[in-house]
Design an enzyme around this catalytic site. Structure first.
Site, PDB file in Angstrom:
ATOM      1  N   GLU A 255       0.879  -1.163   0.000  1.00 43.84           N
ATOM      2  CA  GLU A 255       0.000   0.000   0.000  1.00 43.84           C
ATOM      3  C   GLU A 255       0.918   1.215   0.000  1.00 43.84           C
ATOM      4  O   GLU A 255       1.583   1.496   1.001  1.00 43.84           O
ATOM      5  CB  GLU A 255      -0.923  -0.025   1.220  1.00 43.84           C
ATOM      6  CG  GLU A 255      -2.180   0.820   1.059  1.00 43.84           C
ATOM      7  CD  GLU A 255      -1.949   2.277   1.390  1.00 43.84           C
ATOM      8  OE1 GLU A 255      -2.599   3.139   0.773  1.00 43.84           O
ATOM      9  OE2 GLU A 255      -1.110   2.572   2.255  1.00 43.84           O
ATOM     10  N   CYS A 289      -1.540   9.276   2.985  1.00 41.60           N
ATOM     11  CA  CYS A 289      -1.346   9.000   1.554  1.00 41.60           C
ATOM     12  C   CYS A 289      -2.625   9.110   0.747  1.00 41.60           C
ATOM     13  O   CYS A 289      -2.576   9.315  -0.467  1.00 41.60           O
ATOM     14  CB  CYS A 289      -0.725   7.618   1.369  1.00 41.60           C
ATOM     15  SG  CYS A 289      -1.662   6.272   2.117  1.00 41.60           S
ATOM     16  N   GLU A 387       4.038  13.291  -4.643  1.00 43.59           N
ATOM     17  CA  GLU A 387       3.444  13.259  -3.306  1.00 43.59           C
ATOM     18  C   GLU A 387       4.268  14.139  -2.361  1.00 43.59           C
ATOM     19  O   GLU A 387       5.462  13.943  -2.188  1.00 43.59           O
ATOM     20  CB  GLU A 387       3.398  11.821  -2.787  1.00 43.59           C
ATOM     21  CG  GLU A 387       2.645  11.688  -1.474  1.00 43.59           C
ATOM     22  CD  GLU A 387       2.497  10.244  -1.035  1.00 43.59           C
ATOM     23  OE1 GLU A 387       1.421   9.896  -0.539  1.00 43.59           O
ATOM     24  OE2 GLU A 387       3.457   9.466  -1.198  1.00 43.59           O
TER      25      GLU A 387
END
Length: 488
Positions: A255, A289, A387
């Site tokens: 993940e 996230c 990110e």
């Protein structure tokens, strides 16, 4: 364990016992608010990893855990759930201290969510098909789901208890044994969780906890006696773990990162939309996230959206994470603060306009970044593609829905997303065109009966739901005489 709620530990949790490390190196835990050392734990050596894996392997191969019924395993997890709920406030305070999550969110998010995860798996275990008979015209089989084996669970610092629980719970439901490796920034909550498992009476070796540096962590991932690796963290590290697992065809669930988009359609209620972004884009100080950090709004509603978003961010107090009024706390480390501030500089250099915030901070201590909103963001800018993992939002204007969908999909990631609209049928139609593992309509979360995970560089596999249990089992088929199969 006498020192279970202290912030310094001299032992590791291996084989149901608190044992000394074979090494002398330590991991210091530094408060993101005070910038002072608040505790430390041993840094596990390769020998410690060997001991932990051996304990898990022994519990799997020779212990009772994997041979008990799913109902018995669930009953043990009910006890874990009760003990965790009894200590909810203590866990929340501990996580706030070690990683800076605002205490106003640590209770409901950092601990409340793990309790929800436990509740979901306790319920789902009753409907999961651990055994089923399948028949065709000429053949009959018993199909079982066996434990995948010894699991190495590697969790991040941003929601340490949540991710530990979303990995441990289905693994334990499936009958696996686990070596948990917490992030070096947040090992204290892992020790507290270990004490809960100890108090719940799980058999020795079923759960083991070993904080470790990068070298020992890589050794754990590559260990020949580990059957499955489950990891949550950056895409870069995930690629490396996938390569290590691939060498031995080791099972893995990854993940990873996200750069999720929220598409705000022209008929959206902007007041409700912006309020949903309070947690949808900025919870845990932007260090999640799945947050929606690319905000796509049409030119027609751009200015009024910016006005509301600016007002929202200005209404969120920044400060001491222990203060219940605080909604934005510090970054977890000085390194993370520097990385986020650097992205703000990059955004400005690329031509994006700062309508609020910037890297400057007036605090005498604490690794803060002022919440920042960019507009005039082009889809190919780094702040729209990479990110950032901090309180930085990029508002991207669009001309029409087709363009908005294309921009939302123009990303290496595919973890999460949102569509905001008053026409729910149309919202679902738009959402169906977004390449992402989870997408929310008007900020409604999917819960933990549904699978979560990512497309593309956001990972491999799913967590939560029946799919979460599926990640920790191996299907096994037994060919049987038809008459006997019919009797089962």
């Amino acid at each position: 364990m006498a020192e279970e709620w202290t912030k310094s530990h001299d032992v590791l949790f291996i084989g149901g016992e608190w044992v000394r490390s074979t090494g002398t190196e330590r991991i210091e835990v530094i408060s993101p608010w005070s910038e002072q050392v608040i505790g430390s734990v041993p840094s596990a050596t390769r020998s410690d990893v060997d001991r932990a894996v051996a304990a898990a392997r022994n519990a799997l191969d020779h212990g009772e855990w994997g041979r008990t019924s799913p109902e018995d395993r669930v009953e043990a997890l009910r006890t874990v759930r009760t003990l965790l709920a009894d200590r909810q406030d203590e866990f929340a305070a501990l996580i706030t201290e070690e990683m800076g999550s605002p205490i106003s969110q640590s209770g409901p998010i950092q601990v409340g969510v793990p309790l929800d995860i436990l509740d979901s798996y306790i319920e789902l275990a009753g409907t999961y098909p651990f055994r089923e008979v399948r028949t065709s015209a000429t053949r009959s089989a018993l199909v079982t789901r066996e434990p995948v084996g010894v699991v190495a669970a590697i969790v991040p610092w941003n929601v340490p208890l949540t991710v530990a629980v979303i990995k441990l719970t289905p693994a334990l439901v499936a009958g696996c044994t686990v070596v948990l490796k917490p992030a070096p920034e947040t090992p204290l909550s892992a020790y507290a969780l270990a004490s809960v498992f100890e108090q719940a009476g799980l058999p020795a070796g079923v759960v083991n906890v070993v904080p470790a540096d990068r070298e020992s962590s890589e050794y754990l991932v590559s260990h020949p006696q580990v059957d499955k690796v489950t990891f949550t963290g950056s895409t870069a590290v995930g690629r490396h773990i996938a390569a290590l697992c691939g060498q031995n065809l080791k099972r893995s669930t990854l993940e990873l990162g996200g750069k999720s988009a929220a598409i705000i359609l022209d008929d959206a209620d902007l007041d409700q939309t912006v309020e949903a972004l309070r947690l949808g884009s900025l919870r845990n100080s932007g260090q999640v996230c799945s947050l929606k950090t690319r905000l796509l709004v049409s030119h027609r509603r751009h200015d009024e959206f910016i006005d509301r978003l600016k007002h929202l961010v200005e209404s969120m107090p920044v400060g001491d994470p222990r203060d219940p009024a605080t909604q934005i706390g510090p970054m977890v480390t000085a390194r993370q603060q520097s990385a986020v501030a650097n992205y703000i500089d990059i955004g400005r250099s690329e031509g994006a306009v700062t309508v609020l915030g910037g890297p400057e901070t007036s605090y005498e201590h604490g690794w803060f970044v002022t919440p920042t909103v960019f507009t005039d963001v082009k889809p190919d800018m780094r702040i729209a593609q990479e990110e950032i993992f901090g309180p930085v939002l990029a508002v991207i204007p669009y001309d029409d829905e087709r363009t908005a969908i294309a921009v939302a999909n123009d990303s290496a990631y595919g973890l999460n997303g949102s569509v905001f609209t008053t026409d729910l049928d149309h919202g679902l139609d738009v959402a169906a065109q977004i390449r992402t593992g989870t997408i929310e309509i008007n900020g409604n979360s999917v819960g933990f009966h549904a699978p979560v995970g990512g497309f593309k560089a956001s990972g491999i596999g799913r967590e939560a739901g029946h799919e979460g249990i599926e990640a920790y089992v191996e299907p096994k088929s037994y060919g049987l005489p038809p008459a006997y199969a019919a009797s089962l």
